[in-house]
Design an enzyme around this catalytic site. Structure first.
Site, PDB file in Angstrom:
ATOM      1  N   ALA A 162       0.810  -1.226   0.000  1.00  0.00           N
ATOM      2  CA  ALA A 162       0.000   0.000   0.000  1.00  0.00           C
ATOM      3  C   ALA A 162       0.840   1.272   0.000  1.00  0.00           C
ATOM      4  CB  ALA A 162      -0.933  -0.014   1.203  1.00  0.00           C
TER       5      ALA A 162
ATOM      6  N   HIS B 103      -3.837 -10.219  -3.910  1.00  0.00           N
ATOM      7  CA  HIS B 103      -5.078 -10.012  -3.143  1.00  0.00           C
ATOM      8  C   HIS B 103      -6.254  -9.678  -4.038  1.00  0.00           C
ATOM      9  CE1 HIS B 103      -2.505  -9.077   0.673  1.00  0.00           C
ATOM     10  NE2 HIS B 103      -2.425 -10.334   0.271  1.00  0.00           N
TER      11      HIS B 103
ATOM     12  N   CYS C  52     -19.639 -13.409  -8.792  1.00  0.00           N
ATOM     13  CA  CYS C  52     -20.817 -14.070  -8.225  1.00  0.00           C
ATOM     14  C   CYS C  52     -20.385 -15.316  -7.459  1.00  0.00           C
ATOM     15  CB  CYS C  52     -21.774 -14.473  -9.350  1.00  0.00           C
ATOM     16  SG  CYS C  52     -23.182 -15.445  -8.768  1.00  0.00           S
TER      17      CYS C  52
ATOM     18  N   ASN D  15      11.194   1.299   2.024  1.00  0.00           N
ATOM     19  CA  ASN D  15      10.011   1.540   2.850  1.00  0.00           C
ATOM     20  C   ASN D  15      10.293   2.680   3.817  1.00  0.00           C
ATOM     21  OD1 ASN D  15       7.291   0.342   3.184  1.00  0.00           O
ATOM     22  ND2 ASN D  15       7.947   0.124   5.325  1.00  0.00           N
TER      23      ASN D  15
ATOM     24  N   CYS E  89     -27.972 -14.302 -12.159  1.00  0.00           N
ATOM     25  CA  CYS E  89     -28.354 -15.684 -11.817  1.00  0.00           C
ATOM     26  C   CYS E  89     -28.990 -15.756 -10.433  1.00  0.00           C
ATOM     27  CB  CYS E  89     -27.119 -16.599 -11.887  1.00  0.00           C
ATOM     28  SG  CYS E  89     -26.088 -16.543 -10.398  1.00  0.00           S
TER      29      CYS E  89
ATOM     30  N   ASP F 154      11.063   7.510   0.809  1.00  0.00           N
ATOM     31  CA  ASP F 154       9.776   7.597   0.132  1.00  0.00           C
ATOM     32  C   ASP F 154       9.894   6.911  -1.235  1.00  0.00           C
ATOM     33  OD1 ASP F 154       7.159   9.826   0.181  1.00  0.00           O
ATOM     34  OD2 ASP F 154       7.689   8.764  -1.653  1.00  0.00           O
TER      35      ASP F 154
ATOM     36  N   GLN G 121       0.355  -6.605  -3.507  1.00  0.00           N
ATOM     37  CA  GLN G 121      -0.742  -6.858  -2.565  1.00  0.00           C
ATOM     38  C   GLN G 121      -1.872  -5.865  -2.824  1.00  0.00           C
ATOM     39  OE1 GLN G 121       1.000  -7.773   1.640  1.00  0.00           O
ATOM     40  NE2 GLN G 121       2.518  -6.520   0.561  1.00  0.00           N
TER      41      GLN G 121
ATOM     42  N   SER H 188       5.629  -1.902   1.747  1.00  0.00           N
ATOM     43  CA  SER H 188       4.791  -2.856   2.470  1.00  0.00           C
ATOM     44  C   SER H 188       5.334  -3.051   3.879  1.00  0.00           C
ATOM     45  CB  SER H 188       4.765  -4.213   1.748  1.00  0.00           C
ATOM     46  OG  SER H 188       4.011  -5.148   2.517  1.00  0.00           O
TER      47      SER H 188
HETATM   48  N1  APR Z   1       7.092   5.579   0.683  1.00  0.00           N
HETATM   49  C1  APR Z   1       7.600   4.453   1.238  1.00  0.00           C
HETATM   50  N2  APR Z   1       6.909   3.699   2.132  1.00  0.00           N
HETATM   51  C2  APR Z   1       5.672   4.124   2.474  1.00  0.00           C
HETATM   52  C3  APR Z   1       5.088   5.299   1.940  1.00  0.00           C
HETATM   53  C4  APR Z   1       5.853   6.037   0.998  1.00  0.00           C
HETATM   54  N3  APR Z   1       5.379   7.164   0.434  1.00  0.00           N
HETATM   55  N4  APR Z   1       3.850   5.454   2.498  1.00  0.00           N
HETATM   56  C5  APR Z   1       3.682   4.420   3.350  1.00  0.00           C
HETATM   57  N5  APR Z   1       4.763   3.624   3.339  1.00  0.00           N
HETATM   58  C6  APR Z   1       4.965   2.363   4.057  1.00  0.00           C
HETATM   59  C7  APR Z   1       4.528   2.383   5.510  1.00  0.00           C
HETATM   60  O1  APR Z   1       5.620   2.754   6.341  1.00  0.00           O
HETATM   61  C8  APR Z   1       4.127   0.926   5.748  1.00  0.00           C
HETATM   62  O2  APR Z   1       5.208   0.161   6.267  1.00  0.00           O
HETATM   63  O3  APR Z   1       4.126   1.421   3.427  1.00  0.00           O
HETATM   64  C9  APR Z   1       3.775   0.407   4.354  1.00  0.00           C
HETATM   65  C10 APR Z   1       2.312   0.093   4.185  1.00  0.00           C
HETATM   66  O4  APR Z   1       1.995  -0.962   5.052  1.00  0.00           O
HETATM   67  P1  APR Z   1       0.487  -1.478   5.180  1.00  0.00           P
HETATM   68  O5  APR Z   1      -0.425  -0.319   5.363  1.00  0.00           O
HETATM   69  O6  APR Z   1       0.484  -2.569   6.189  1.00  0.00           O
HETATM   70  O7  APR Z   1       0.164  -2.065   3.722  1.00  0.00           O
HETATM   71  P2  APR Z   1       0.511  -3.498   3.139  1.00  0.00           P
HETATM   72  O8  APR Z   1       1.831  -3.977   3.649  1.00  0.00           O
HETATM   73  O9  APR Z   1       0.334  -3.410   1.678  1.00  0.00           O
HETATM   74  O10 APR Z   1      -0.670  -4.398   3.768  1.00  0.00           O
HETATM   75  C11 APR Z   1      -0.767  -5.735   3.324  1.00  0.00           C
HETATM   76  O11 APR Z   1      -2.841  -6.004   4.546  1.00  0.00           O
HETATM   77  O12 APR Z   1      -4.933  -5.261   5.210  1.00  0.00           O
HETATM   78  C12 APR Z   1      -4.259  -6.070   4.319  1.00  0.00           C
HETATM   79  O13 APR Z   1      -5.076  -6.713   2.213  1.00  0.00           O
HETATM   80  C13 APR Z   1      -4.492  -5.641   2.894  1.00  0.00           C
HETATM   81  O14 APR Z   1      -2.975  -5.804   1.011  1.00  0.00           O
HETATM   82  C14 APR Z   1      -3.094  -5.356   2.351  1.00  0.00           C
HETATM   83  C15 APR Z   1      -2.212  -6.158   3.295  1.00  0.00           C
END
Ligand code: APR
Length: 248
Positions: free
Chosen positions: A24, A121, A129, A219, A156, A236, A103, A194
């Protein structure tokens, strides 16, 4: 950061294959909220409301909450790829990245031009459906649910479900096998944006390292595998990935 990016770029240039594993944090600069951390989605919504068991027991209530969650994630719907997505697509075009295992369900890697995307995901762009397994675009169905059709149903008669993997729902085999295949052949794995806290994605970097890949974690915050990564880049994604793409 320059020296570590120079070294990582050199390793990518000499590698037979590099694969990105994204979360994310890559979409956050596009305005899509992350799940964890301050102001994360799970600070505003109860994760249990989106569990597969809840969908099965109370599909109407699930859809009422899902409409709100989708609005919180996509706003008025005009999210676009950012420089991080574009840098990964550019590195695929030049042959330095073989593909992206993500993800994320937002489709932004594909819209940035990345051709090989494995959506672990699923996708928020479709619903399926539960009876006939037919798929259709999610937008109009979400609008029907917002208008009170809860749960929305298929022609359906079956109940429609977002085409994302819900907590408690078994992962479809194909994306996971494709992720194993893609990552299994990588000399370099870029784990980007992530928290690496949700399986099976969380286990993929270590699995790749055990197969001999060099791991680069890019990250803002530390992750459970940052300490054992060959490259631990706290930056970033919209700065680090374009800078990396410029170097390879
Ligand atoms: N640059 C670098 N890192 C970033 C930035 C950015 N601009 N913005 C946020 N982050 C980092 C945060 O520090 C965090 O460690 O991205 C990471 C996002 O972590 P999560 O919110 O846990 O997302 P993710 O790891 O994709 O979650 C996995 O959890 O809820 C489920 O299905 C959902 O796919 C998701 C899964």
């Amino acid at each position: 950061m320059d020296e570590v990016l120079d070294a990582l770029a050199a390793e990518i240039r000499s590698a037979d294959g590099t694969v990105a594993l994204t979360g994310a944090g890559v979409s956050a600069p596009s305005g899509v909220p992350t799940f964890r951390g301050e102001d994360g989605i799970w600070e505003r919504f109860d994760q249990r409301d989106f569990h597969f068991r809840r969908f099965q027991a109370d599909p109407a209530g699930f859809w009422a909450d899902r409409v709100d969650l989708r609005a919180a994630m996509l706003g008025d719907g005009d999210v676009s790829p950012n420089a991080a997505h574009e840098a990964l697509a550019a590195m695929e075009t030049t042959g330095h990245v073989d593909g992206v295992v993500t993800q994320n369900v937002d489709g932004l890697h594909q819209r940035a031009g990345t051709e090989r995307v494995v959506e672990l995901h699923g996708s928020n762009r479709e619903v399926e459906c539960v009876d006939c397994e037919a798929r259709q675009p999610a937008g109009p169905v979400v609008e029907r649910a917002r208008g009170g059709e809860r749960p929305p149903t298929c022609d359906c008669g079956g109940v429609l479900k977002p085409a994302v993997v819900l907590f408690g729902e078994s992962m479809p085999d194909d994306p996971l096998l494709e992720a194993y295949d893609l990552l299994g052949g990588a000399d370099v794995v870029l784990a980007v944006g992530s928290s690496l806290t949700v399986q099976p994605a969380a286990g993929l970097p270590k699995r790749a390292q055990q197969s001999g890949a060099a791991l680069a974690v890019i990250n803002l915050e530390s992750t459970p595998v940052s300490g054992r990564a060959e490259y631990d880049i706290r930056a970033d994604v919209t700065e680090a990935l374009p800078a990396l793409a410029d170097r390879v």
